[in-house]
Write a protein that holds these residues in place. Structure first.
Motif, PDB file in Angstrom:
ATOM      1  N   ALA A   1       0.841  -1.197   0.000  1.00  0.00           N
ATOM      2  CA  ALA A   1       0.000   0.000   0.000  1.00  0.00           C
ATOM      3  C   ALA A   1       0.876   1.247   0.000  1.00  0.00           C
ATOM      4  O   ALA A   1       0.654   2.179  -0.778  1.00  0.00           O
ATOM      5  CB  ALA A   1      -0.925  -0.015   1.215  1.00  0.00           C
ATOM      6  N   LEU A   2       1.921   1.233   0.848  1.00  0.00           N
ATOM      7  CA  LEU A   2       2.816   2.388   0.940  1.00  0.00           C
ATOM      8  C   LEU A   2       3.523   2.646  -0.388  1.00  0.00           C
ATOM      9  O   LEU A   2       3.495   3.759  -0.929  1.00  0.00           O
ATOM     10  CB  LEU A   2       3.845   2.147   2.057  1.00  0.00           C
ATOM     11  N   PHE A   3       4.135   1.598  -0.965  1.00  0.00           N
ATOM     12  CA  PHE A   3       4.875   1.756  -2.223  1.00  0.00           C
ATOM     13  C   PHE A   3       3.948   2.209  -3.354  1.00  0.00           C
ATOM     14  O   PHE A   3       4.309   3.042  -4.171  1.00  0.00           O
ATOM     15  CB  PHE A   3       5.567   0.441  -2.612  1.00  0.00           C
ATOM     16  N   THR A   4       2.739   1.625  -3.388  1.00  0.00           N
ATOM     17  CA  THR A   4       1.803   1.989  -4.455  1.00  0.00           C
ATOM     18  C   THR A   4       1.454   3.468  -4.374  1.00  0.00           C
ATOM     19  O   THR A   4       1.443   4.169  -5.385  1.00  0.00           O
ATOM     20  CB  THR A   4       0.520   1.137  -4.360  1.00  0.00           C
ATOM     21  N   VAL A   5       1.166   3.930  -3.135  1.00  0.00           N
ATOM     22  CA  VAL A   5       0.806   5.341  -2.967  1.00  0.00           C
ATOM     23  C   VAL A   5       1.960   6.237  -3.413  1.00  0.00           C
ATOM     24  O   VAL A   5       1.761   7.192  -4.170  1.00  0.00           O
ATOM     25  CB  VAL A   5       0.425   5.627  -1.497  1.00  0.00           C
ATOM     26  N   VAL A   6       3.183   5.896  -2.982  1.00  0.00           N
ATOM     27  CA  VAL A   6       4.331   6.741  -3.329  1.00  0.00           C
ATOM     28  C   VAL A   6       4.538   6.769  -4.840  1.00  0.00           C
ATOM     29  O   VAL A   6       4.630   7.844  -5.456  1.00  0.00           O
ATOM     30  CB  VAL A   6       5.614   6.229  -2.615  1.00  0.00           C
ATOM     31  N   LEU A   7       4.569   5.592  -5.467  1.00  0.00           N
ATOM     32  CA  LEU A   7       4.820   5.542  -6.910  1.00  0.00           C
ATOM     33  C   LEU A   7       3.699   6.229  -7.676  1.00  0.00           C
ATOM     34  O   LEU A   7       3.946   6.970  -8.642  1.00  0.00           O
ATOM     35  CB  LEU A   7       4.972   4.080  -7.364  1.00  0.00           C
ATOM     36  N   MET A   8       2.436   5.996  -7.230  1.00  0.00           N
ATOM     37  CA  MET A   8       1.299   6.634  -7.902  1.00  0.00           C
ATOM     38  C   MET A   8       1.420   8.152  -7.837  1.00  0.00           C
ATOM     39  O   MET A   8       1.261   8.842  -8.854  1.00  0.00           O
ATOM     40  CB  MET A   8       0.003   6.158  -7.233  1.00  0.00           C
ATOM     41  N   LEU A   9       1.759   8.676  -6.657  1.00  0.00           N
ATOM     42  CA  LEU A   9       1.850  10.130  -6.501  1.00  0.00           C
ATOM     43  C   LEU A   9       3.001  10.698  -7.315  1.00  0.00           C
ATOM     44  O   LEU A   9       2.865  11.723  -7.979  1.00  0.00           O
ATOM     45  CB  LEU A   9       2.010  10.494  -5.021  1.00  0.00           C
ATOM     46  N   VAL A  10       4.147  10.003  -7.286  1.00  0.00           N
ATOM     47  CA  VAL A  10       5.317  10.487  -8.022  1.00  0.00           C
ATOM     48  C   VAL A  10       5.035  10.508  -9.519  1.00  0.00           C
ATOM     49  O   VAL A  10       5.432  11.412 -10.248  1.00  0.00           O
ATOM     50  CB  VAL A  10       6.546   9.597  -7.712  1.00  0.00           C
TER      51      VAL A  10
ATOM     52  N   TYR B   1      -9.180   6.007  -9.793  1.00  0.00           N
ATOM     53  CA  TYR B   1      -9.670   6.621  -8.558  1.00  0.00           C
ATOM     54  C   TYR B   1      -8.761   7.777  -8.145  1.00  0.00           C
ATOM     55  O   TYR B   1      -9.230   8.855  -7.756  1.00  0.00           O
ATOM     56  CB  TYR B   1      -9.767   5.566  -7.461  1.00  0.00           C
ATOM     57  N   ALA B   2      -7.441   7.559  -8.220  1.00  0.00           N
ATOM     58  CA  ALA B   2      -6.497   8.610  -7.864  1.00  0.00           C
ATOM     59  C   ALA B   2      -6.626   9.786  -8.822  1.00  0.00           C
ATOM     60  O   ALA B   2      -6.589  10.953  -8.414  1.00  0.00           O
ATOM     61  CB  ALA B   2      -5.070   8.052  -7.892  1.00  0.00           C
ATOM     62  N   TYR B   3      -6.823   9.473 -10.117  1.00  0.00           N
ATOM     63  CA  TYR B   3      -6.961  10.538 -11.111  1.00  0.00           C
ATOM     64  C   TYR B   3      -8.144  11.439 -10.781  1.00  0.00           C
ATOM     65  O   TYR B   3      -8.036  12.657 -10.816  1.00  0.00           O
ATOM     66  CB  TYR B   3      -7.129   9.929 -12.506  1.00  0.00           C
ATOM     67  N   ARG B   4      -9.292  10.824 -10.440  1.00  0.00           N
ATOM     68  CA  ARG B   4     -10.486  11.617 -10.142  1.00  0.00           C
ATOM     69  C   ARG B   4     -10.252  12.535  -8.948  1.00  0.00           C
ATOM     70  O   ARG B   4     -10.638  13.704  -8.962  1.00  0.00           O
ATOM     71  CB  ARG B   4     -11.665  10.700  -9.865  1.00  0.00           C
ATOM     72  N   ALA B   5      -9.617  11.996  -7.887  1.00  0.00           N
ATOM     73  CA  ALA B   5      -9.369  12.796  -6.686  1.00  0.00           C
ATOM     74  C   ALA B   5      -8.469  13.982  -7.009  1.00  0.00           C
ATOM     75  O   ALA B   5      -8.749  15.125  -6.631  1.00  0.00           O
ATOM     76  CB  ALA B   5      -8.751  11.927  -5.600  1.00  0.00           C
ATOM     77  N   LEU B   6      -7.368  13.712  -7.747  1.00  0.00           N
ATOM     78  CA  LEU B   6      -6.425  14.782  -8.067  1.00  0.00           C
ATOM     79  C   LEU B   6      -7.034  15.786  -9.045  1.00  0.00           C
ATOM     80  O   LEU B   6      -6.826  16.996  -8.922  1.00  0.00           O
ATOM     81  CB  LEU B   6      -5.142  14.191  -8.660  1.00  0.00           C
ATOM     82  N   ASP B   7      -7.817  15.267 -10.012  1.00  0.00           N
ATOM     83  CA  ASP B   7      -8.411  16.156 -11.010  1.00  0.00           C
ATOM     84  C   ASP B   7      -9.387  17.127 -10.348  1.00  0.00           C
ATOM     85  O   ASP B   7      -9.408  18.321 -10.682  1.00  0.00           O
ATOM     86  CB  ASP B   7      -9.129  15.302 -12.068  1.00  0.00           C
TER      87      ASP B   7
ATOM     88  N   ALA C   1      -5.421  18.264  -0.183  1.00  0.00           N
ATOM     89  CA  ALA C   1      -6.589  17.448   0.154  1.00  0.00           C
ATOM     90  C   ALA C   1      -6.831  16.377  -0.915  1.00  0.00           C
ATOM     91  O   ALA C   1      -7.148  15.225  -0.596  1.00  0.00           O
ATOM     92  CB  ALA C   1      -7.820  18.329   0.305  1.00  0.00           C
ATOM     93  N   GLY C   2      -6.665  16.762  -2.180  1.00  0.00           N
ATOM     94  CA  GLY C   2      -6.837  15.792  -3.257  1.00  0.00           C
ATOM     95  C   GLY C   2      -5.789  14.693  -3.198  1.00  0.00           C
ATOM     96  O   GLY C   2      -6.083  13.515  -3.415  1.00  0.00           O
ATOM     97  N   VAL C   3      -4.544  15.082  -2.879  1.00  0.00           N
ATOM     98  CA  VAL C   3      -3.468  14.099  -2.755  1.00  0.00           C
ATOM     99  C   VAL C   3      -3.790  13.103  -1.638  1.00  0.00           C
ATOM    100  O   VAL C   3      -3.652  11.894  -1.797  1.00  0.00           O
ATOM    101  CB  VAL C   3      -2.124  14.810  -2.476  1.00  0.00           C
ATOM    102  N   THR C   4      -4.256  13.634  -0.485  1.00  0.00           N
ATOM    103  CA  THR C   4      -4.585  12.761   0.636  1.00  0.00           C
ATOM    104  C   THR C   4      -5.698  11.797   0.251  1.00  0.00           C
ATOM    105  O   THR C   4      -5.632  10.610   0.566  1.00  0.00           O
ATOM    106  CB  THR C   4      -5.046  13.587   1.855  1.00  0.00           C
ATOM    107  N   SER C   5      -6.731  12.302  -0.417  1.00  0.00           N
ATOM    108  CA  SER C   5      -7.836  11.408  -0.700  1.00  0.00           C
ATOM    109  C   SER C   5      -7.434  10.375  -1.753  1.00  0.00           C
ATOM    110  O   SER C   5      -7.855   9.220  -1.688  1.00  0.00           O
ATOM    111  CB  SER C   5      -9.088  12.202  -1.088  1.00  0.00           C
ATOM    112  N   ALA C   6      -6.567  10.761  -2.712  1.00  0.00           N
ATOM    113  CA  ALA C   6      -6.048   9.777  -3.662  1.00  0.00           C
ATOM    114  C   ALA C   6      -5.265   8.698  -2.925  1.00  0.00           C
ATOM    115  O   ALA C   6      -5.370   7.507  -3.239  1.00  0.00           O
ATOM    116  CB  ALA C   6      -5.163  10.459  -4.703  1.00  0.00           C
ATOM    117  N   ALA C   7      -4.499   9.111  -1.906  1.00  0.00           N
ATOM    118  CA  ALA C   7      -3.698   8.153  -1.149  1.00  0.00           C
ATOM    119  C   ALA C   7      -4.588   7.194  -0.363  1.00  0.00           C
ATOM    120  O   ALA C   7      -4.380   5.976  -0.375  1.00  0.00           O
ATOM    121  CB  ALA C   7      -2.756   8.885  -0.200  1.00  0.00           C
TER     122      ALA C   7
END
Lengths: 284, 265
Positions: free
Chosen positions: B72-81, B149-155, B191-197
């Motif tokens: 979960a941690l690695f996925t969040v980091v790589l997704m955000l980066v 899901y992450a895209y929608r939150a960040l968008d 806030a969008g980054v947090t919710s994507a995470a």
């Protein structure tokens, strides 16, 4: 020339992202599509043709039946639940809890949901024993939980919360002013629903139903854990073809079945996007 | 007139309550069954916490929990980066690519995980060749999985601020592009980054399709295997996972609210 380079340079910033998705999304998808039209490394229609044989058509039919039934039940019941919930303010604890629980059951369920129904409804399940002790009825029967009827029940259990999540925004877009306007013009409640709110919500409702269909059609985890042997539906047949050690040369069959799944889901999702676009024109 | 409306609304309130109650019962029964099933003594009366103790005591389960949390941690980091700078960059410099990026991000909704698994074996042969046969390599597939899901939150977060004006202001004060992204835009879409995470963590912790078909050991695959030998423990683990997921999403809803109120202020 240098002007063109300057215009194209910003696109280079997208390279990591696009490269990543090429490797981990586009290549697998293309592999599946190409593999569906090949056999022994040569182009062939053998596996596609096999999809139209009676046994595979029956497989597709069960999957469509399961997805359609659970989508209709989920959309009707979930839409109703969303309507019951939407009258509370979005910041109330009640709404928060309902949304959070819906989110968990809809998207996070998978393996846990299979065990929830195992705990409740197998031969030694909690509900089975309680019903037997209370009125002497054996609701376990001959193991219907592991067949199509059991899957329909379990799928409906996660389709209702998904409907709540995707349909709440549409319901929230209905403004109280519209109702006031209709009432001022002399409309009764049934008239308001039939001629104002109904037509407004219908595309969104049907779109959500399509999303639910696609969700059920592509779902794997719950069915895989609940039904450990045999393949009553398409995703489990894909598992069978992937993990088969008895019959060799099943790889291309897995490709063909997966291709069939993509085609069905893609058609349904296009319908969903078109319907939602229609709704969003009004609900801003 | 008002008396009629009042009578109707009392009847409606009663019906509403009854309906909500029926939904509550329908959803609670399987969950409460899990609690009952996981604490009962086989062939006897009374309660036992053995199944729940196993969750912590059993070495396989414990290590699979660690694996899933790390994933979960690695996925969040790589997704955000991967996703955050790309999406900001698209808004700032290549708006014409926004449809392409959106299409790619939402594509995993149309290509189900099961289909990606079927086609990904060649890619994973290379991944294992370079990085070894660790369950943590699932990170690469999971980033694709959480993308929509992450895209929608960040968008949504990016749409609520004026990225171009912010960056022009920063640029005119002498900031480079990396400063604009990391120190000007990023804090504004936190806030969008947090919710994507959050949503990514929830999805990764429950993911079963990839892990089981690529033969990796994560919490869901261990629970699924245990179902055959030690049902009460697997039921206890499943219930714990569901509760954890609900708490995560409840926290997420509060993150979202803080965003709205700060915008209003």
């Amino acid at each position: 020339m240098s002007g063109r380079t300057a215009r194209l340079a910003p696109w280079l910033g997208l390279t990591p992202f696009i490269g990543y998705l090429l490797v981990f999304l586009v290549v697998p998808t293309v592999t599946v599509i190409a593999g569906a039209f090949a056999e022994d490394g040569r182009p062939s229609l053998v596996n596609i043709r096999a999809l139209f044989e009676a046994s595979d058509l029956r497989l597709l039919w069960s999957s469509v039946l399961l997805s359609a039934t659970s989508a209709v039940a989920g959309a009707v019941l979930g839409g109703f639940l969303a309507y019951l919930v939407v009258t509370r303010p979005a910041t109330s604890l009640f709404r928060r809890v309902v949304t959070a629980v819906s989110g968990v059951l809809a998207q996070f369920g998978g393996v846990p949901l299979a065990f929830a129904f195992t705990a409740a409804l197998t031969s030694t399940g909690v509900v089975t024993l309680a019903v037997r002790d209370a009125i002497g009825l054996d609701i376990y029967g001959s193991g219907w939980l592991y067949g199509l009827r059991g899957l329909i029940l379990v799928y409906t259990y996660f389709q209702i919360p998904l409907m709540v999540i995707v349909f709440l925004p549409a319901l929230e877009g209905i403004r109280p002013q519209w109702r006031e306007a209709a009432v001022n013009l002399g409309a009764s409640t049934p008239q308001y629903w039939r001629q104002v709110a109904g037509p407004m919500l219908l595309p969104g409702f049907l779109g959500s139903m399509l999303l639910l269909f696609a969700n059920a059609f592509a779902a794997y985890a719950t069915a895989a854990v609940l039904v450990s042997q045999g393949a009553p539906i398409l995703p489990l047949a894909i598992r069978g073809a992937l993990t088969s050690e008895v019959v060799l040369g099943q790889q291309n069959r897995a490709y063909a079945l997966a291709f069939e799944m993509v085609v069905v889901v893609a058609v349904v999702m296009v319908g969903y996007v078109l319907l939602v676009r229609r709704t969003s024109r009004w609900l801003r | 007139m008002s008396r009629v409306a009042g009578a109707r609304s009392v009847g409606w309130e009663a019906f509403r309550l009854l309906a909500l109650l029926s939904f509550a019962v329908f959803f609670a029964v399987p969950l409460l069954s899990m609690l009952d099933f996981s604490t009962r003594v086989v062939g006897g009366n009374g309660r036992t916490g053995q199944a729940w103790k196993n969750l912590i005591a059993d070495e396989t389960i414990r290590s699979s929990i660690v694996t899933s949390l790390l994933l979960a941690l690695f996925t969040v980091v790589l997704m955000l980066v991967l996703l955050t700078p790309t999406m900001i960059w698209v808004r700032l410099r290549v708006p014409s690519a926004s449809r392409l990026v959106e299409f790619l991000c939402l594509l995993p909704l149309t290509v189900p995980p099961l289909v990606i698994v079927v086609g990904i074996s060649n890619v994973y042969a290379w991944v294992t060749y370079f990085l070894g046969d660790s369950a943590l390599t699932l990170t690469f597939a999971y980033v694709v999985l959480v993308l929509p899901y992450a895209y929608r939150a960040l968008d949504a977060a990016l749409a609520s601020i004026d990225v171009v004006t912010l960056s022009e202001a920063a640029r005119s004060l002498g900031a480079g592009w990396s400063t604009v992204i990391a120190r000007v835009v990023l804090p504004n879409i936190w806030a969008g980054v947090t919710s994507a995470a959050f949503i990514s963590v929830a999805l990764v912790l429950g993911e079963y399709t990839f892990a089981s078909l690529l033969n990796f050991t994560t919490l869901p695959t261990v629970l699924a295997l245990l179902g055959k030998s030690d049902a009460p423990t697997s039921v206890a683990g499943s219930l714990a996972a569901l509760v954890l997921g609900a708490v995560l999403l409840l926290l997420l809803s509060f993150v979202g609210r803080r965003d709205r109120s700060s915008k209003g202020a």
